[in-house]
Design a protein around this motif. Structure first.
Motif, PDB file in Angstrom:
ATOM      1  N   GLY A  21     -23.555  32.320 -14.422  1.00  0.00           N
ATOM      2  CA  GLY A  21     -24.131  32.597 -15.728  1.00  0.00           C
ATOM      3  C   GLY A  21     -23.121  32.449 -16.844  1.00  0.00           C
ATOM      4  O   GLY A  21     -23.425  31.899 -17.905  1.00  0.00           O
ATOM      5  N   ARG A  22     -21.922  32.944 -16.613  1.00  0.00           N
ATOM      6  CA  ARG A  22     -20.849  32.794 -17.600  1.00  0.00           C
ATOM      7  C   ARG A  22     -20.544  31.326 -17.838  1.00  0.00           C
ATOM      8  O   ARG A  22     -20.414  30.875 -18.984  1.00  0.00           O
ATOM      9  N   GLN A  27     -20.923  26.381 -21.118  1.00  0.00           N
ATOM     10  CA  GLN A  27     -21.311  24.966 -21.172  1.00  0.00           C
ATOM     11  C   GLN A  27     -22.413  24.735 -22.201  1.00  0.00           C
ATOM     12  O   GLN A  27     -22.434  23.719 -22.912  1.00  0.00           O
ATOM     13  N   ILE A  28     -23.334  25.682 -22.284  1.00  0.00           N
ATOM     14  CA  ILE A  28     -24.399  25.588 -23.289  1.00  0.00           C
ATOM     15  C   ILE A  28     -23.803  25.637 -24.698  1.00  0.00           C
ATOM     16  O   ILE A  28     -24.184  24.866 -25.581  1.00  0.00           O
ATOM     17  N   ILE A  53     -17.190  32.130 -26.558  1.00  0.00           N
ATOM     18  CA  ILE A  53     -18.203  31.307 -27.219  1.00  0.00           C
ATOM     19  C   ILE A  53     -17.909  31.189 -28.709  1.00  0.00           C
ATOM     20  O   ILE A  53     -18.014  30.106 -29.299  1.00  0.00           O
ATOM     21  N   GLU A  54     -17.512  32.301 -29.299  1.00  0.00           N
ATOM     22  CA  GLU A  54     -17.157  32.260 -30.725  1.00  0.00           C
ATOM     23  C   GLU A  54     -15.942  31.368 -30.960  1.00  0.00           C
ATOM     24  O   GLU A  54     -15.837  30.705 -32.002  1.00  0.00           O
ATOM     25  N   GLY A  55     -15.043  31.332 -29.965  1.00  0.00           N
ATOM     26  CA  GLY A  55     -13.898  30.436 -30.058  1.00  0.00           C
ATOM     27  C   GLY A  55     -14.284  28.976 -30.039  1.00  0.00           C
ATOM     28  O   GLY A  55     -13.513  28.108 -30.479  1.00  0.00           O
ATOM     29  N   GLY A 231     -22.933  22.855 -16.197  1.00  0.00           N
ATOM     30  CA  GLY A 231     -23.255  21.629 -16.936  1.00  0.00           C
ATOM     31  C   GLY A 231     -24.648  21.119 -16.637  1.00  0.00           C
ATOM     32  O   GLY A 231     -25.303  20.525 -17.501  1.00  0.00           O
ATOM     33  N   VAL A 232     -25.114  21.328 -15.407  1.00  0.00           N
ATOM     34  CA  VAL A 232     -26.474  20.914 -15.037  1.00  0.00           C
ATOM     35  C   VAL A 232     -27.490  21.733 -15.826  1.00  0.00           C
ATOM     36  O   VAL A 232     -28.456  21.193 -16.380  1.00  0.00           O
ATOM     37  N   VAL A 233     -27.272  23.046 -15.873  1.00  0.00           N
ATOM     38  CA  VAL A 233     -28.167  23.919 -16.634  1.00  0.00           C
ATOM     39  C   VAL A 233     -28.178  23.504 -18.104  1.00  0.00           C
ATOM     40  O   VAL A 233     -29.245  23.341 -18.711  1.00  0.00           O
TER      41      VAL A 233
END
Length: 257
Positions: A21-22, A27-28, A53-55, A231-233
């Motif tokens: 999940g992380r 990747q998202i 993510i903010e980075g 990456g697939v997700v």
């Protein structure tokens, strides 16, 4: 891309504080998508992912959620609604990734009813009713990605109950695609093979014998890592994947062919 005040698409990833999940959340975010991620108990891990993510230049929020407690889903949906308004000035999010899960390894003959019920609550009842609770907040034309397992295709001793739940998720995915089609929502399921994480006690990662056996039974000759799945997700949320619907995508490197 959205019908809300937010011009940036937003994904909600359950269990986004660790493991697959992380990786999926990161990747998202790398694809230019903001993220709402959930965690069950480790707020510090979740906030660390938010910071990552903010980075990357994206916005992120972490919310607590136990997917085994369906009675809390209405309150969770209200939290999501509040976060959308506060952080994004939005009323809807674009993508739902039902990732949160647990691993229980037990031979069929020794699986207890309590273990079975816990797997039902987390892996089948949870995604079913959480998706239902969040539908009013998911924009038309959005996407849903559910997580299954290669174990729904091939059988390894000790995973009868777990794999049965994932088989249910795969059937549920097709029904969601059919029933949400009028809203333009595409629904797919990703089935990872064995991955080196702490999932199920980390046996695939930490047990050299298990790792070597799986590698020997995989066409690409190694065990998977989180980067092979996230990456697939993420790719299923991109505009180029808009016509993929009701599909099971196995990302296992070719296990047990």
């Amino acid at each position: 891309m959205t019908s809300t005040a937010s011009s940036t698409p937003i994904a909600l990833v359950t269990g986004g504080s660790r493991g697959l999940g992380r990786n999926a959340a990161l990747q998202i975010a790398r694809q230019g998508i903001d993220v709402i991620l959930t965690y069950r108990s480790r707020a510090d891990e979740a906030q660390a992912v938010v910071a990552e993510i903010e980075g990357l230049g994206r916005r992120a929020v972490a919310l607590p959620l136990d997917v085994a407690r369906s009675g809390t889903f209405a309150a969770f949906a209200a939290q999501v609604r509040e976060a959308l308004a506060r952080v994004w000035s939005a009323e809807r999010f674009d993508f739902l990734v039902n990732n949160a899960g647990i691993g229980i390894h037990a031979p069929f003959a020794e699986t207890t009813e309590a273990q079975f019920d816990e797997l039902v609550a987390v892996h089948l009842k949870g995604p079913f009713f959480l998706t239902q609770a969040l539908l009013p907040l998911l924009r038309d034309g959005g996407r849903i990605v559910n997580l299954s397992s290669g174990l729904a295709r091939f059988a390894l001793p000790g995973y009868a109950a777990y794999a049965a739940m994932k088989g249910g998720v795969e059937v549920l995915t097709r029904y969601l695609a059919k029933e949400l089609g009028p809203r333009g929502i595409a629904v797919n399921v990703v089935a990872p093979g064995a991955i080196e994480t702490d999932f199920g006690g980390g046996a695939v990662r930490d047990n050299a014998q298990v790792n070597a056996f799986i590698a020997s039974q995989t066409a690409l000759g190694r065990v998977g890592v989180p980067d092979d799945i996230g990456g697939v997700v993420a790719s299923l949320l991109l505009p180029a994947s808009r016509w993929i619907n009701a599909q099971r995508i196995e990302a296992s490197g070719g296990m047990f062919l």
